[in-house]
Design an enzyme around this catalytic site. Structure first.
Site, PDB file in Angstrom:
ATOM      1  N   MET A  10       0.835  -1.214   0.000  1.00 50.08           N
ATOM      2  CA  MET A  10       0.000   0.000   0.000  1.00 50.08           C
ATOM      3  C   MET A  10       0.869   1.263   0.000  1.00 50.08           C
ATOM      4  O   MET A  10       0.878   2.009   0.963  1.00 50.08           O
ATOM      5  CB  MET A  10      -0.923  -0.016   1.224  1.00 50.08           C
ATOM      6  CG  MET A  10      -1.837  -1.230   1.268  1.00 50.08           C
ATOM      7  SD  MET A  10      -2.621  -1.477   2.880  1.00 50.08           S
ATOM      8  CE  MET A  10      -1.260  -2.128   3.857  1.00 50.08           C
ATOM      9  N   GLN A  52     -11.082   2.589   0.924  1.00 49.26           N
ATOM     10  CA  GLN A  52     -10.727   3.905   1.444  1.00 49.26           C
ATOM     11  C   GLN A  52     -11.644   4.980   0.865  1.00 49.26           C
ATOM     12  O   GLN A  52     -12.208   5.808   1.599  1.00 49.26           O
ATOM     13  CB  GLN A  52      -9.271   4.239   1.091  1.00 49.26           C
ATOM     14  CG  GLN A  52      -8.224   3.347   1.717  1.00 49.26           C
ATOM     15  CD  GLN A  52      -6.826   3.712   1.263  1.00 49.26           C
ATOM     16  OE1 GLN A  52      -6.634   4.297   0.182  1.00 49.26           O
ATOM     17  NE2 GLN A  52      -5.821   3.375   2.057  1.00 49.26           N
ATOM     18  N   THR A  83       2.056   1.686   5.860  1.00 45.03           N
ATOM     19  CA  THR A  83       1.274   2.773   5.295  1.00 45.03           C
ATOM     20  C   THR A  83       0.826   3.662   6.440  1.00 45.03           C
ATOM     21  O   THR A  83       0.457   3.148   7.508  1.00 45.03           O
ATOM     22  CB  THR A  83       0.038   2.259   4.530  1.00 45.03           C
ATOM     23  OG1 THR A  83      -0.904   3.321   4.367  1.00 45.03           O
ATOM     24  CG2 THR A  83      -0.657   1.138   5.273  1.00 45.03           C
ATOM     25  N   ASN A  84       0.865   4.960   6.245  1.00 45.88           N
ATOM     26  CA  ASN A  84       0.348   5.873   7.258  1.00 45.88           C
ATOM     27  C   ASN A  84      -1.173   5.855   7.300  1.00 45.88           C
ATOM     28  O   ASN A  84      -1.788   5.774   8.360  1.00 45.88           O
ATOM     29  CB  ASN A  84       0.819   7.305   6.978  1.00 45.88           C
ATOM     30  CG  ASN A  84       2.275   7.545   7.331  1.00 45.88           C
ATOM     31  OD1 ASN A  84       2.612   7.888   8.454  1.00 45.88           O
ATOM     32  ND2 ASN A  84       3.150   7.363   6.351  1.00 45.88           N
ATOM     33  N   THR A  85      -1.797   5.917   6.118  1.00 47.46           N
ATOM     34  CA  THR A  85      -3.248   6.087   6.045  1.00 47.46           C
ATOM     35  C   THR A  85      -4.004   4.992   6.782  1.00 47.46           C
ATOM     36  O   THR A  85      -4.972   5.265   7.509  1.00 47.46           O
ATOM     37  CB  THR A  85      -3.704   6.123   4.574  1.00 47.46           C
ATOM     38  OG1 THR A  85      -3.143   7.279   3.939  1.00 47.46           O
ATOM     39  CG2 THR A  85      -5.215   6.191   4.476  1.00 47.46           C
ATOM     40  N   CYS A 197       3.116  10.131   4.515  1.00 45.47           N
ATOM     41  CA  CYS A 197       2.691   9.126   3.542  1.00 45.47           C
ATOM     42  C   CYS A 197       3.954   8.384   3.160  1.00 45.47           C
ATOM     43  O   CYS A 197       4.984   9.016   2.894  1.00 45.47           O
ATOM     44  CB  CYS A 197       2.025   9.762   2.320  1.00 45.47           C
ATOM     45  SG  CYS A 197       1.722   8.598   0.986  1.00 45.47           S
ATOM     46  N   GLU A 199       4.957   7.082   0.612  1.00 44.21           N
ATOM     47  CA  GLU A 199       5.511   7.373  -0.715  1.00 44.21           C
ATOM     48  C   GLU A 199       6.156   8.757  -0.811  1.00 44.21           C
ATOM     49  O   GLU A 199       6.865   9.032  -1.788  1.00 44.21           O
ATOM     50  CB  GLU A 199       4.423   7.289  -1.792  1.00 44.21           C
ATOM     51  CG  GLU A 199       4.041   5.883  -2.210  1.00 44.21           C
ATOM     52  CD  GLU A 199       3.035   5.264  -1.263  1.00 44.21           C
ATOM     53  OE1 GLU A 199       2.894   4.040  -1.270  1.00 44.21           O
ATOM     54  OE2 GLU A 199       2.390   6.013  -0.496  1.00 44.21           O
TER      55      GLU A 199
END
Length: 229
Positions: A10, A52, A83-85, A197, A199
């Site tokens: 992710m 999401q 993943t942060n989210t 994030c 990325e």
């Protein structure tokens, strides 16, 4: 060394960075031919992203909880959600999981506090910037004041993450925009910038910011090695 379990995919671009950073940190600490003991359960992001987008967080949390339990069954001694989210459902993912699950915001906050910084800008997906789950953990648990961009900038950065970075694309236009956004947030009083994030480290480099950057991917990876040793 304990075995580190990674819930990845992710996106896979940032999961690859986790693998790299964890092994580099292991070699830095232990030297020689040492590398980390790792297990990776990599999900299909094309199945997670619609959940999401439609706000079906509990369903996404159940899928990642299954991944965490699979890692436990395979022998993981500690687990990272790469993943942060998806830390928005941290409690759901951790439910019934015996190994400790290292929260990415805690790993990041430890370094922010170590550097004596108390006011940071938080960049990430629109979910991470707009919802309270991340900001509240930084402020309530660690005493860090958090700034986020306005709604328009949140939307634009979110689009860059999903339409470019998660597909392995880093455009010149995105780099210019990110540099200007960081400059604006520093002008508003940010003493540091959290790349919230996994990325964003592909896009925003140290030379783009007059204040310290906190790359959550790298900090989470280092925390995992620390715990594993």
């Amino acid at each position: 060394m304990k075995t580190i379990g990674l819930i990845g995919g992710m996106s896979w671009e940032s999961t690859a960075l986790y693998y790299k950073f964890i092994n580099e940190e292991t070699r830095r600490r232990l030297g020689g031919l040492n590398s980390a003991k790792l297990l990776i359960c990599s999900v299909n992001f094309a199945e997670i992203e619609p959940l999401q987008r439609s706000g079906r967080w509990e369903e996404a949390g159940r899928q990642l909880n299954a991944a965490a339990l699979a890692l436990e069954g395979a022998g993981a001694d500690l687990i990272l959600i790469c993943t942060n989210t998806m830390h928005i459902v941290f409690d759901e993912i951790s439910q019934g999981v015996a190994p400790p699950v290292l929260h990415i915001a805690d790993a990041t906050a430890a370094e922010v506090v170590r550097q004596g910084i108390r006011r940071v800008a938080l960049l990430g997906t629109a979910f991470t910037m707009a919802e309270p789950f991340y900001r509240s953990r930084l402020s309530d648990r660690h005493g860090i004041d958090v700034l986020v961009p306005g709604e328009e900038d949140q939307g634009r950065l979110h689009a860059i993450i999903y339409e470019e970075l998660c597909r392995g694309v880093v455009s010149d236009a995105a780099v210019t925009y990110a540099r200007d956004l960081v400059t604006s947030l520093v002008a508003d009083g940010a003493e540091g910038v959290i790349l919230g994030c996994t990325e964003l480290g592909l896009l925003i480099r140290e030379d783009m910011s007059p204040v310290p950057l906190f790359d959550t991917t790298s900090l989470h990876a280092v925390a995992a090695v620390e715990a594993a040793l």
